[in-house]
Design a protein around this motif. Structure first.
Motif, PDB file in Angstrom:
ATOM      1  N   LEU A  90     -34.598 -60.339 -66.788  1.00  5.43           N
ATOM      2  CA  LEU A  90     -35.441 -59.306 -67.345  1.00  5.43           C
ATOM      3  C   LEU A  90     -34.376 -58.063 -67.983  1.00  5.43           C
ATOM      4  CD1 LEU A  90     -38.189 -57.819 -67.634  1.00  5.43           C
ATOM      5  CD2 LEU A  90     -37.894 -57.014 -65.465  1.00  5.43           C
ATOM      6  N   THR A  91     -33.460 -57.887 -67.178  1.00  3.99           N
ATOM      7  CA  THR A  91     -32.518 -56.846 -67.646  1.00  3.99           C
ATOM      8  C   THR A  91     -31.912 -56.794 -69.072  1.00  3.99           C
ATOM      9  OG1 THR A  91     -31.377 -56.873 -65.727  1.00  3.99           O
ATOM     10  CG2 THR A  91     -30.028 -55.862 -67.147  1.00  3.99           C
ATOM     11  N   TYR A  92     -31.749 -58.132 -69.583  1.00  4.27           N
ATOM     12  CA  TYR A  92     -31.535 -58.291 -71.095  1.00  4.27           C
ATOM     13  C   TYR A  92     -32.634 -58.013 -71.937  1.00  4.27           C
ATOM     14  CZ  TYR A  92     -27.452 -60.490 -68.980  1.00  4.27           C
ATOM     15  OH  TYR A  92     -26.151 -60.500 -68.147  1.00  4.27           O
ATOM     16  N   PHE A  93     -33.836 -58.405 -71.403  1.00  2.00           N
ATOM     17  CA  PHE A  93     -34.832 -57.928 -72.355  1.00  2.00           C
ATOM     18  C   PHE A  93     -35.075 -56.576 -72.359  1.00  2.00           C
ATOM     19  CE2 PHE A  93     -35.900 -62.432 -71.566  1.00  2.00           C
ATOM     20  CZ  PHE A  93     -35.931 -62.921 -72.793  1.00  2.00           C
ATOM     21  N   ILE A  94     -34.855 -55.604 -71.275  1.00  2.00           N
ATOM     22  CA  ILE A  94     -35.158 -54.394 -71.411  1.00  2.00           C
ATOM     23  C   ILE A  94     -34.132 -53.731 -72.289  1.00  2.00           C
ATOM     24  CG2 ILE A  94     -34.836 -52.084 -69.893  1.00  2.00           C
ATOM     25  CD1 ILE A  94     -36.183 -53.739 -67.493  1.00  2.00           C
ATOM     26  N   MET A  95     -32.674 -54.200 -72.204  1.00  2.00           N
ATOM     27  CA  MET A  95     -31.615 -53.722 -73.212  1.00  2.00           C
ATOM     28  C   MET A  95     -32.072 -54.342 -74.494  1.00  2.00           C
ATOM     29  SD  MET A  95     -28.406 -55.103 -71.558  1.00  2.00           S
ATOM     30  CE  MET A  95     -27.544 -54.229 -69.847  1.00  2.00           C
ATOM     31  N   ILE A  96     -32.563 -55.129 -74.855  1.00  2.00           N
ATOM     32  CA  ILE A  96     -33.237 -55.596 -76.250  1.00  2.00           C
ATOM     33  C   ILE A  96     -34.107 -54.480 -76.889  1.00  2.00           C
ATOM     34  CG2 ILE A  96     -34.449 -57.241 -77.908  1.00  2.00           C
ATOM     35  CD1 ILE A  96     -33.146 -59.389 -75.812  1.00  2.00           C
ATOM     36  N   PHE A  97     -35.089 -54.171 -75.770  1.00  2.00           N
ATOM     37  CA  PHE A  97     -36.264 -53.365 -76.210  1.00  2.00           C
ATOM     38  C   PHE A  97     -35.527 -51.909 -76.568  1.00  2.00           C
ATOM     39  CE2 PHE A  97     -39.552 -50.211 -74.767  1.00  2.00           C
ATOM     40  CZ  PHE A  97     -40.455 -50.705 -75.645  1.00  2.00           C
TER      41      PHE A  97
ATOM     42  N   GLU B 294     -43.540 -37.412 -69.072  1.00  2.00           N
ATOM     43  CA  GLU B 294     -42.860 -38.001 -70.284  1.00  2.00           C
ATOM     44  C   GLU B 294     -41.666 -38.715 -70.050  1.00  2.00           C
ATOM     45  OE1 GLU B 294     -44.545 -34.329 -73.051  1.00  2.00           O
ATOM     46  OE2 GLU B 294     -42.463 -34.317 -72.515  1.00  2.00           O
ATOM     47  N   VAL B 295     -40.734 -38.229 -69.046  1.00  2.00           N
ATOM     48  CA  VAL B 295     -39.656 -39.268 -68.931  1.00  2.00           C
ATOM     49  C   VAL B 295     -40.187 -40.360 -68.040  1.00  2.00           C
ATOM     50  CG1 VAL B 295     -37.301 -39.290 -67.639  1.00  2.00           C
ATOM     51  CG2 VAL B 295     -37.995 -37.143 -68.866  1.00  2.00           C
ATOM     52  N   GLY B 296     -41.115 -40.106 -67.015  1.00  2.00           N
ATOM     53  CA  GLY B 296     -41.668 -41.383 -66.349  1.00  2.00           C
ATOM     54  C   GLY B 296     -42.261 -42.426 -67.206  1.00  2.00           C
ATOM     55  N   VAL B 297     -43.145 -41.824 -68.173  1.00  2.00           N
ATOM     56  CA  VAL B 297     -43.901 -42.809 -69.112  1.00  2.00           C
ATOM     57  C   VAL B 297     -42.808 -43.650 -70.032  1.00  2.00           C
ATOM     58  CG1 VAL B 297     -45.074 -43.152 -71.200  1.00  2.00           C
ATOM     59  CG2 VAL B 297     -45.943 -41.496 -69.421  1.00  2.00           C
ATOM     60  N   ASN B 298     -41.674 -42.795 -70.237  1.00  2.00           N
ATOM     61  CA  ASN B 298     -40.735 -43.627 -71.004  1.00  2.00           C
ATOM     62  C   ASN B 298     -39.963 -44.576 -70.270  1.00  2.00           C
ATOM     63  OD1 ASN B 298     -39.602 -40.929 -72.962  1.00  2.00           O
ATOM     64  ND2 ASN B 298     -41.282 -42.557 -73.473  1.00  2.00           N
ATOM     65  N   ILE B 299     -39.818 -44.423 -68.885  1.00  2.00           N
ATOM     66  CA  ILE B 299     -39.186 -45.426 -68.080  1.00  2.00           C
ATOM     67  C   ILE B 299     -39.909 -46.702 -67.949  1.00  2.00           C
ATOM     68  CG2 ILE B 299     -38.209 -45.747 -65.522  1.00  2.00           C
ATOM     69  CD1 ILE B 299     -37.237 -42.989 -65.767  1.00  2.00           C
ATOM     70  N   VAL B 300     -41.350 -46.382 -67.456  1.00  2.00           N
ATOM     71  CA  VAL B 300     -42.174 -47.312 -67.302  1.00  2.00           C
ATOM     72  C   VAL B 300     -42.496 -48.122 -68.558  1.00  2.00           C
ATOM     73  CG1 VAL B 300     -44.776 -47.949 -66.829  1.00  2.00           C
ATOM     74  CG2 VAL B 300     -43.531 -46.240 -65.484  1.00  2.00           C
ATOM     75  N   TYR B 301     -42.284 -47.560 -69.761  1.00  2.96           N
ATOM     76  CA  TYR B 301     -42.523 -48.160 -71.077  1.00  2.96           C
ATOM     77  C   TYR B 301     -41.335 -49.079 -71.210  1.00  2.96           C
ATOM     78  CZ  TYR B 301     -46.980 -46.239 -72.341  1.00  2.96           C
ATOM     79  OH  TYR B 301     -48.062 -45.961 -72.274  1.00  2.96           O
ATOM     80  N   MET B 302     -40.347 -48.859 -70.908  1.00  2.24           N
ATOM     81  CA  MET B 302     -38.998 -49.586 -70.870  1.00  2.24           C
ATOM     82  C   MET B 302     -39.117 -50.871 -70.102  1.00  2.24           C
ATOM     83  SD  MET B 302     -35.950 -48.782 -72.444  1.00  2.24           S
ATOM     84  CE  MET B 302     -35.570 -47.336 -73.674  1.00  2.24           C
ATOM     85  N   VAL B 303     -39.618 -50.822 -68.833  1.00  2.00           N
ATOM     86  CA  VAL B 303     -40.010 -52.148 -68.166  1.00  2.00           C
ATOM     87  C   VAL B 303     -41.085 -52.649 -68.889  1.00  2.00           C
ATOM     88  CG1 VAL B 303     -40.960 -52.667 -65.823  1.00  2.00           C
ATOM     89  CG2 VAL B 303     -39.251 -50.637 -66.010  1.00  2.00           C
ATOM     90  N   THR B 304     -42.121 -52.188 -69.186  1.00  2.00           N
ATOM     91  CA  THR B 304     -43.274 -52.732 -69.739  1.00  2.00           C
ATOM     92  C   THR B 304     -42.764 -53.473 -71.043  1.00  2.00           C
ATOM     93  OG1 THR B 304     -44.764 -51.109 -69.149  1.00  2.00           O
ATOM     94  CG2 THR B 304     -45.690 -52.754 -70.662  1.00  2.00           C
ATOM     95  N   GLY B 305     -42.075 -52.912 -72.146  1.00  2.00           N
ATOM     96  CA  GLY B 305     -41.518 -53.471 -73.253  1.00  2.00           C
ATOM     97  C   GLY B 305     -40.432 -54.814 -73.030  1.00  2.00           C
ATOM     98  N   GLY B 306     -39.667 -54.584 -71.793  1.00  2.00           N
ATOM     99  CA  GLY B 306     -38.898 -55.847 -71.433  1.00  2.00           C
ATOM    100  C   GLY B 306     -39.629 -56.800 -70.783  1.00  2.00           C
ATOM    101  N   LYS B 307     -40.644 -56.525 -69.895  1.00  2.00           N
ATOM    102  CA  LYS B 307     -41.378 -57.849 -69.202  1.00  2.00           C
ATOM    103  C   LYS B 307     -42.388 -58.422 -70.275  1.00  2.00           C
ATOM    104  CE  LYS B 307     -41.910 -56.405 -64.468  1.00  2.00           C
ATOM    105  NZ  LYS B 307     -42.823 -55.935 -63.240  1.00  2.00           N
ATOM    106  N   SER B 308     -42.945 -57.805 -71.150  1.00  2.00           N
ATOM    107  CA  SER B 308     -43.708 -58.324 -72.320  1.00  2.00           C
ATOM    108  C   SER B 308     -42.740 -59.032 -73.334  1.00  2.00           C
ATOM    109  CB  SER B 308     -44.339 -57.062 -73.058  1.00  2.00           C
ATOM    110  OG  SER B 308     -45.424 -56.618 -72.324  1.00  2.00           O
ATOM    111  N   LEU B 309     -41.666 -58.870 -73.511  1.00  2.00           N
ATOM    112  CA  LEU B 309     -40.761 -59.563 -74.474  1.00  2.00           C
ATOM    113  C   LEU B 309     -40.367 -60.846 -73.536  1.00  2.00           C
ATOM    114  CD1 LEU B 309     -37.907 -57.120 -76.073  1.00  2.00           C
ATOM    115  CD2 LEU B 309     -39.396 -58.608 -77.132  1.00  2.00           C
TER     116      LEU B 309
END
Length: 447
Positions: free
Chosen positions: A159-166, A126-141
């Protein structure tokens, strides 16, 4: 952490004190039990059809046509079977409900051992998925921003800023109290997953085969081929990972002896699995057919035209992973709040929830910003933790609890799933870890 009495059973069977009952009514998993079967359908689609679907053509390029199709179909069948087992085991003890994965584990393996077997694996997933989804959300943004800005001379944003926005969205959404309160977010996410999957394979069909399409395995060396194969197995395992939240989803459905929760839950699961097949198979096969071994680890990155459609698909991925993040975070919130309230005696309330959940979102954001290696992370987490909780832990519990006759069909089926699952668990992290090491060589922190 005991199990809870099914709704509408006579109060005599409820051994909880008024205080325990009040805590259970406050905890996110057990606070609301009025979900319908279609909640189960879209929660399961949101949990299952993750960003992993977009890496399936890449997995195919490391497996090749024959093994790739075989692995996809086998995974679909095995995971549907283990999901059925979990739904069946939710209320196998009359008058009790195993509302959480670890409660079922405690029933199968004993109070202490059950916790130690299930909780670490479930948390890694669950924590792994949440981390990967943070990356995915940021990359897609970022991709959404870059596609729209192409040719307009926009400034390049890290990319760092997009992950923060997500992440900022999750600081707000994570305050929603329980599963039923996120059903709107989950429904939107499920619709988005079907939409962007359709765009991914539809745009591939529209583009047609690239001129010099090559269906040989991606790697050129024997070592690369073997490790690539292992890593691809992890990518596929990651794509079928809804089991970690299935009991928690079922806990939100009302249940009586006449109408047990497993009937509406299973109906929802079947609908979800049909949608999963409609998303996974066309994306994997059409994506690989069109681009061969030149496909990226996210098919939407390979597709750069038409611009507006790719921008739209990336925005859909963002909305979908917002919902998925919440689905996977809810059981983690439940565990954190259970420990804080039951073990550490903190008073349940808004302040506790605000601090605990905000810290959790901040933690996943920090890790995602530090290690955004999307493909390798999928392979590594996929094998390491998804294989046990998805492919073979339900089978081991089934054998421990129901003890089917030796050499019977049920006995054979479960042992085959266990052997395949254990192989997957051992082989795929090796490929994923190698991919992370290769990516890390050229990676600059916080770039």
């Amino acid at each position: 952490m005991g199990t809870h009495v099914a709704d509408n059973y006579p109060p005599a069977k409820d051994g909880r004190s008024a205080q325990e009952k009040a805590i259970d009514d406050w905890l996110p998993i057990t606070s609301s039990r009025n979900a319908k079967w279609w909640y189960s359908a879209f929660h399961n689609v949101t949990a299952m059809v993750g960003a992993g679907v977009l890496s399936l053509p890449y997995a195919m390029s490391e497996l090749g046509w024959g093994p790739g199709i075989a692995v996809l179909i086998l995974s679909w069948i095995i995971t549907l079977y283990t999901l059925w087992q979990m739904v069946e085991m939710h209320e196998m003890v009359p008058g009790k409900r195993f509302d959480r994965y670890h409660e079922l584990g405690q029933h199968a393996f004993g109070e202490k051992l059950g916790l130690w077997i299930v909780v670490p694996q479930q948390l890694v997933v669950e924590v792994g998925v949440n981390i990967v989804y943070m990356v995915t959300g940021g990359k897609s943004l970022k991709k959404f921003h870059d596609v729209l800005c192409e040719g307009h001379g926009c400034k390049n944003i890290k990319l760092t800023y997009f992950i923060m926005i997500f992440a900022s969205v999750h600081f707000v959404l994570s305050q929603l109290p329980n599963f039923n309160s996120i059903s709107g977010v989950s429904l939107a996410a499920a619709v988005m997953s079907l939409s962007y999957s359709t765009i991914a394979w539809g745009a591939s069909v529209d583009k047609g085969k690239v001129a010099d399409v090559d269906y040989h395995l991606r790697a050129t060396t024997s070592t690369g081929k073997v490790f690539g194969f292992f890593s691809a197995l992890g990518d596929v395992a990651f794509a079928y990972a809804g089991h970690n939240v299935v009991l928690e989803i079922q806990a939100t459905i009302p249940s009586t002896p006449e109408k047990p929760s497993k009937k509406p839950m299973w109906k929802g699961v079947v609908v979800a699995y049909i949608i999963v097949a409609l998303c996974y198979f066309p994306v994997a096969l059409v994506g690989y057919w069109a681009f061969g071994n030149h496909v990226d680890d996210n098919i939407l990155i390979t597709l750069s035209r038409p611009k507006w459609l790719i921008a739209l698909a990336n925005m859909m991925v963002v909305i979908h992973v917002i919902g998925s993040y919440q689905i996977y975070a809810m059981p983690v919130f439940d565990m954190i709040e259970t420990v804080l309230v039951k073990k550490l005696r903190f008073p349940p309330g808004l302040t506790l929830r605000l601090i605990a959940r905000t810290l959790y979102v901040a933690f996943t954001m920090f890790i995602a910003i530090t290690f955004p290696f999307f493909g390798g992370l999928l392979g590594f987490f996929g094998g390491f933790a998804f294989a046990p909780t998805t492919y073979f832990l339900p089978c081991i519990m089934w054998l421990a609890i129901y003890k089917p006759r030796r050499f019977s069909l049920s006995w054979f089926t479960n042992w085959i799933c266990i052997i395949l699952g254990v192989m997957l668990m051992i082989l795929s992290p090796i490929g994923g870890l190698r991919q992370i090491i290769i990516d890390a060589k050229t990676y600059k922190f916080y770039s």
